[in-house]
Design a protein around this motif. Sequence first.
Motif, mmCIF file in Angstrom:
data_model
loop_
_atom_site.group_PDB
_atom_site.id
_atom_site.type_symbol
_atom_site.label_atom_id
_atom_site.label_comp_id
_atom_site.label_asym_id
_atom_site.label_seq_id
_atom_site.Cartn_x
_atom_site.Cartn_y
_atom_site.Cartn_z
ATOM 1 N N MET A 219 6.622 15.352 54.444
ATOM 2 C CA MET A 219 5.550 15.880 54.413
ATOM 3 C C MET A 219 4.716 15.571 53.526
ATOM 4 O O MET A 219 3.704 15.209 53.541
ATOM 5 C CB MET A 219 5.686 17.431 54.370
ATOM 6 C CG MET A 219 4.553 18.005 55.393
ATOM 7 S SD MET A 219 5.002 19.768 55.892
ATOM 8 C CE MET A 219 5.007 20.750 54.579
ATOM 9 N N ILE B 229 5.348 18.291 61.283
ATOM 10 C CA ILE B 229 5.171 17.764 59.969
ATOM 11 C C ILE B 229 3.566 17.351 59.491
ATOM 12 O O ILE B 229 2.975 17.988 58.526
ATOM 13 C CB ILE B 229 6.018 16.684 59.447
ATOM 14 C CG1 ILE B 229 7.126 17.300 59.011
ATOM 15 C CG2 ILE B 229 5.432 15.820 58.568
ATOM 16 C CD1 ILE B 229 8.278 16.190 58.496
ATOM 17 N N VAL C 87 7.198 24.297 59.234
ATOM 18 C CA VAL C 87 8.281 23.593 58.323
ATOM 19 C C VAL C 87 8.597 24.203 57.055
ATOM 20 O O VAL C 87 9.706 24.125 56.704
ATOM 21 C CB VAL C 87 7.801 22.186 58.062
ATOM 22 C CG1 VAL C 87 8.831 21.397 57.489
ATOM 23 C CG2 VAL C 87 7.039 21.221 59.377
ATOM 24 N N THR C 88 7.512 24.682 56.543
ATOM 25 C CA THR C 88 7.643 25.241 54.996
ATOM 26 C C THR C 88 8.497 26.759 54.932
ATOM 27 O O THR C 88 9.409 26.675 54.298
ATOM 28 C CB THR C 88 6.408 25.381 54.427
ATOM 29 O OG1 THR C 88 5.738 23.894 54.538
ATOM 30 C CG2 THR C 88 6.550 25.535 52.720
ATOM 31 N N ALA D 121 11.424 21.058 63.714
ATOM 32 C CA ALA D 121 10.172 21.074 62.847
ATOM 33 C C ALA D 121 9.566 19.726 62.552
ATOM 34 O O ALA D 121 8.524 19.737 62.418
ATOM 35 C CB ALA D 121 10.553 21.837 61.664
ATOM 36 N N LEU D 122 10.743 18.753 62.422
ATOM 37 C CA LEU D 122 10.234 17.306 62.345
ATOM 38 C C LEU D 122 8.797 16.984 62.962
ATOM 39 O O LEU D 122 8.007 16.236 62.348
ATOM 40 C CB LEU D 122 11.078 16.433 62.605
ATOM 41 C CG LEU D 122 11.014 14.789 61.964
ATOM 42 C CD1 LEU D 122 10.916 14.987 60.498
ATOM 43 C CD2 LEU D 122 12.099 14.106 62.369
ATOM 44 N N ALA E 95 22.964 27.335 58.348
ATOM 45 C CA ALA E 95 21.434 26.839 58.619
ATOM 46 C C ALA E 95 21.543 25.485 58.875
ATOM 47 O O ALA E 95 20.894 25.103 59.887
ATOM 48 C CB ALA E 95 20.738 27.180 57.376
ATOM 49 N N ALA E 96 22.324 24.696 58.260
ATOM 50 C CA ALA E 96 22.515 23.221 58.604
ATOM 51 C C ALA E 96 23.010 22.973 59.993
ATOM 52 O O ALA E 96 22.433 22.279 60.826
ATOM 53 C CB ALA E 96 23.486 22.693 57.476
ATOM 54 N N LEU F 257 12.630 17.149 54.772
ATOM 55 C CA LEU F 257 11.363 17.422 55.657
ATOM 56 C C LEU F 257 10.160 17.547 54.696
ATOM 57 O O LEU F 257 8.956 17.223 55.002
ATOM 58 C CB LEU F 257 11.219 18.933 56.596
ATOM 59 C CG LEU F 257 12.334 19.017 57.838
ATOM 60 C CD1 LEU F 257 12.495 20.216 58.444
ATOM 61 C CD2 LEU F 257 12.093 17.706 58.764
ATOM 62 N N PHE G 164 18.364 19.700 54.520
ATOM 63 C CA PHE G 164 17.659 19.278 55.680
ATOM 64 C C PHE G 164 16.016 19.549 55.468
ATOM 65 O O PHE G 164 15.160 18.787 56.018
ATOM 66 C CB PHE G 164 18.086 19.725 57.103
ATOM 67 C CG PHE G 164 18.159 21.234 56.943
ATOM 68 C CD1 PHE G 164 19.607 21.725 56.434
ATOM 69 C CD2 PHE G 164 17.320 22.170 57.410
ATOM 70 C CE1 PHE G 164 19.654 22.993 56.559
ATOM 71 C CE2 PHE G 164 17.599 23.610 57.674
ATOM 72 C CZ PHE G 164 18.621 23.897 57.075
ATOM 73 N N TRP G 165 15.824 20.868 54.816
ATOM 74 C CA TRP G 165 14.531 21.325 54.673
ATOM 75 C C TRP G 165 13.558 20.401 53.641
ATOM 76 O O TRP G 165 12.662 20.014 53.636
ATOM 77 C CB TRP G 165 14.406 22.923 54.213
ATOM 78 C CG TRP G 165 13.264 23.437 53.979
ATOM 79 C CD1 TRP G 165 12.065 23.440 55.020
ATOM 80 C CD2 TRP G 165 12.768 23.733 52.671
ATOM 81 N NE1 TRP G 165 10.869 23.815 53.969
ATOM 82 C CE2 TRP G 165 11.409 24.201 52.922
ATOM 83 C CE3 TRP G 165 13.420 23.719 51.575
ATOM 84 C CZ2 TRP G 165 10.646 24.685 51.922
ATOM 85 C CZ3 TRP G 165 12.610 24.362 50.359
ATOM 86 C CH2 TRP G 165 11.151 24.558 50.490
ATOM 87 N N LEU H 20 14.127 25.405 62.076
ATOM 88 C CA LEU H 20 13.789 24.170 61.789
ATOM 89 C C LEU H 20 14.295 22.854 62.501
ATOM 90 O O LEU H 20 13.777 21.771 62.202
ATOM 91 C CB LEU H 20 14.045 24.066 60.210
ATOM 92 C CG LEU H 20 13.375 24.813 59.055
ATOM 93 C CD1 LEU H 20 14.391 24.793 57.613
ATOM 94 C CD2 LEU H 20 12.164 24.246 59.086
ATOM 95 N N GLY I 283 17.766 28.172 60.186
ATOM 96 C CA GLY I 283 18.023 26.832 60.119
ATOM 97 C C GLY I 283 17.682 26.271 61.597
ATOM 98 O O GLY I 283 17.055 25.385 61.745
ATOM 99 N N PHE J 62 20.479 23.890 62.249
ATOM 100 C CA PHE J 62 19.279 22.894 62.279
ATOM 101 C C PHE J 62 19.793 21.538 63.178
ATOM 102 O O PHE J 62 18.685 20.935 63.849
ATOM 103 C CB PHE J 62 19.279 22.276 60.665
ATOM 104 C CG PHE J 62 18.396 20.854 60.745
ATOM 105 C CD1 PHE J 62 16.856 21.100 60.813
ATOM 106 C CD2 PHE J 62 18.864 19.824 60.477
ATOM 107 C CE1 PHE J 62 16.173 19.869 60.867
ATOM 108 C CE2 PHE J 62 18.012 18.560 60.419
ATOM 109 C CZ PHE J 62 16.662 18.593 60.407
ATOM 110 N N LEU J 63 21.003 21.491 63.031
ATOM 111 C CA LEU J 63 21.542 20.405 63.843
ATOM 112 C C LEU J 63 21.799 20.694 65.509
ATOM 113 O O LEU J 63 22.260 19.910 66.303
ATOM 114 C CB LEU J 63 23.018 19.730 63.404
ATOM 115 C CG LEU J 63 23.120 19.242 62.276
ATOM 116 C CD1 LEU J 63 24.308 18.733 61.399
ATOM 117 C CD2 LEU J 63 22.119 17.883 62.308
ATOM 118 N N GLY K 247 12.561 27.534 55.559
ATOM 119 C CA GLY K 247 13.052 26.601 54.205
ATOM 120 C C GLY K 247 12.886 27.494 52.931
ATOM 121 O O GLY K 247 13.894 27.717 52.262
#
Lengths: 336, 298, 319
Positions: free
Chosen positions: A154, B260, B267-268, B256-257, B233-234, A150, A146-147, B253, B250, B237-238, B271
């Motif tokens: 980006m 961007i 975002v970075t 995080a979309l 983490a996934a 992203l 998922f990262w 993030l 996770g 994230f969900l 991860g």
Amino acid sequence: MLSFFLKRLAVVVPTFLGVTLITFSLIRLAPGDPVELLAGERGIDPARHAQMRAELGLDQPLAVQYGRYVWQLVHGDLGHSIVSKETVLSEFLTLFPETIELAVCAVTFAVVFGLPAGVIAATRRGTAVDHTIIGVSLTGYSMPLFWWALLLIMLCSVTLGLTPVSGRISVIYYFEPVTGFMLIDSWISGQVGAFASAVRHLALPTVVLGTIPLAAVARMTRSAMLEALGQDYVRAARARGVPKFQLMTVHALRNALIPVVTVIGLQIGVLLSGAILTETIFSWPGIGKWLIDSIARRDYPAVQGGVLLVAAVVITVNLLIDLLYGWVNPRIRHAR
Amino acid sequence: MRGKPVAIPLPRLGGPLARFWTDFRDNRGAVAGLMVIVVIVFTAIFADGLAPHPPNQQFRDALLVPPFWQAGGSLKFPLGTDDIGRDMLSRIIFGARLSLLVGATVVTLSLLVGVTLGLVAGYFRGVVDVAIMRLMDILLALPSLLLAIVIVAILEPGLLNAVLAVAIVVLPQYARLARAAVISELPKDYVSAAKVNGASPLRFMVITLLPNCAPPLIVQASLGFSTAILDAAALGFLGLGAQPPTPEWGTMLANALQFIVRAWWVVTFPGIAILITVLAFNLLGDGLRDALDPKLKR
Amino acid sequence: MPLLDIADLNVSFTSRSGVFPAVEGFSLTVEAGEAVGIVGESGAGKSVAMLAAMGLIEPPGRVSARQMMFNGVDLARTEPATRRRVIGKDIAMVFQEPASNLDPCYSIGFHIMETLRVHNFGHRAARRERAIEVARQVGFPPARLDAFPHQLSGGMAQRAMIAMAIACRPKLLIADEPTTVLDVSVQAQIIALLLALRRTQGMALILITHDMGVVAEAVERVVVLYAGEVCEQADTDRLLRAPCHPYTHALLAALPERNFGTGPLPAIPGAVPGGGDRPEGCLFHPRCVYAVERCQREAPALRPLEGGLVRCHFPVKNG
């Protein structure tokens, strides 16, 4: 070969029955009242509740309920989605090509780049090229999908403006689905730019979904190639004057393919797990996104049917991979 | 009289542990992985002292501050802040604690249950074996993340349930390994000897059989850390794992979309933290495999 | 001019613990149509020397030689591409274990036809015909050419290997312990086949073996290797009748046939020196019953004696 196939099949059937047991229990284990979950309503008045309970067969003993469930499955009845009211099977079948398309592209991407990378690393063993390939593939293997998605959005979409962020094709194009595969449909639609738009939408999701399989294929190819290159038959082929390129491909790579096929097979589950994340991030209208949305909407019939169908797909694909494995491995194909 | 200094070769200890260490030490990647893990463990333990701010403290006047080297950034928030003014660095440091805890719990749980299942299946064979392994096949027929999602959906989202789900999902790997190891060990002489001596099945399995099946399990456990961290983490994230405001990598993030375009640092960095941790455990696992498995040694 | 003339061949392997010389100062000439045996214990460097001649030693192995003339071409100096055209065509090799030397993914017919194709032997149909022809010559049923390696017995697989080797009508066939892993009953058949082929094809034959019985039956000249060095070379008759080197002497004395019913076999004490434990002086002296102080100090040179060559300060006097 046939007995090999039948042996596999004998394992598949009970496995699938086991999966039906899990999906059957799903509704009964989920928090809340099964009648309300299946009807998608809350606060149903007691009289209607009792009536629905009887209609759904929920007042029967569990064994009878399960038998009924399997009976319905055998007849292709996987229930109706609460949200869309459509049958789960038809929803699944509409969305499934989207996921297949993405998965096939991702596997192709993984094999097209992973196989040569593994071969190159093995033939240049111990050099900087080898170390780079090992390092990059282990990084890819460790990547949180998922990262990674992203990050690529980006870079490619926001910074460079190369690719669209989400969706399947630009909204300016419309045509009736023929095959359900956007690449093919956009091509045969004949609309200028439609195919290119589909490809551009496909690019990032393919890379994201293909990264882990790519790394797995590269790693396995490398070690299988090294294994094969150390075998006597490669030396014997050299002793017959077989040139280097043929040694690498006809002999070493051909033998290395046997374990690599197994690894590709193992990636199917990884791929579908990845599809859930990839489709969610890129708003890709496939099975993964549909499942996540269904869970979020508490559309239990859809989740129940979807999980079952996904398991069926995984089991079938693994069976096909087993056949492919038997086909690339002469010891199985030509069993004595 | 003084002669030339003579290099005395280090005594090579004969024990398997010493041999393992010599092999492991030669693998630069594995040593690097181990060192990174040590650093992460250190960070996790001393998170309270290392983090400049509490992970959930909101600086209302410092929303989406960039990292210190960019215009507008300051050393007060070395890696910047998120949309509600929390310090990224502090959240990532505290996230290390969660991720390691998730990894350790998942590995312990799945190792215990999976190995027990595998030992029992391999030792008793017959119906028990078929039943257990068929159950494992069923778990394998479902994509791991989907299975975890379904389990979490049944159990309600949350970190603890996510951990449980991930632990169930990885069970088959341990069970299969343990079973295969038991089956390959059973025909050997020392096993017959122990049986003749009248060791009880349980005692026999745990004391005699298990240590001889350990190498592949150790490797799998190390790799299991990375799978656990990635899957948890996934789920985060969900939105099905750790819930906000928990500083889980996770979860950080999850939305995080939307940043961007505006705030790449949001975002970075989480991860990168996941990637480095997972990579370190994978390097360690590869190194352990090379050092423990003589078959793969070249 | 001899068909094969190897002079001063050295092969060494570098490992973490140092440089291990596998073959040192090896020289060998083989005339066209001649059969030569190379004997010695395992680890003596028999196979390594021949692999080096074939150009099959890979890093970390290092090969050097004053010359390796074959059929007027110095294999030690040619381009790999030129050498490759000779290898498998004019010099062919048969290995110890047929099962592992056949690629499991391809049929026997593919193997033979690949060899022919690599050396530009006619068209597809011609190659097919030739494959059937050589299969017949080695007693491999042509109907089984479609079989895969795992479907064959050891003896059949070795016949297939020999068919591949003679497919391009080589001038020299190197057979590296071709019968060691086979059943005893099949061993004799394979040796008989090699000898018959040598006669009918007019090939030279180098037979690597540790079986003195095979040597007596199959070759005209014998080279004895010890720890990577030639210690004796002579005509077969002379060598078997009157060995000059104490090692050859001991090898022959250890033969079961020669000790029938006379008590335990006189085994040679000790083992062939490996990488780190090569002795000063004569390499054989720690195991030699005749060794004296000079043997520990001074390495003997290979010198002519009784029509052959021997590397010993005090050759055994026979008769």
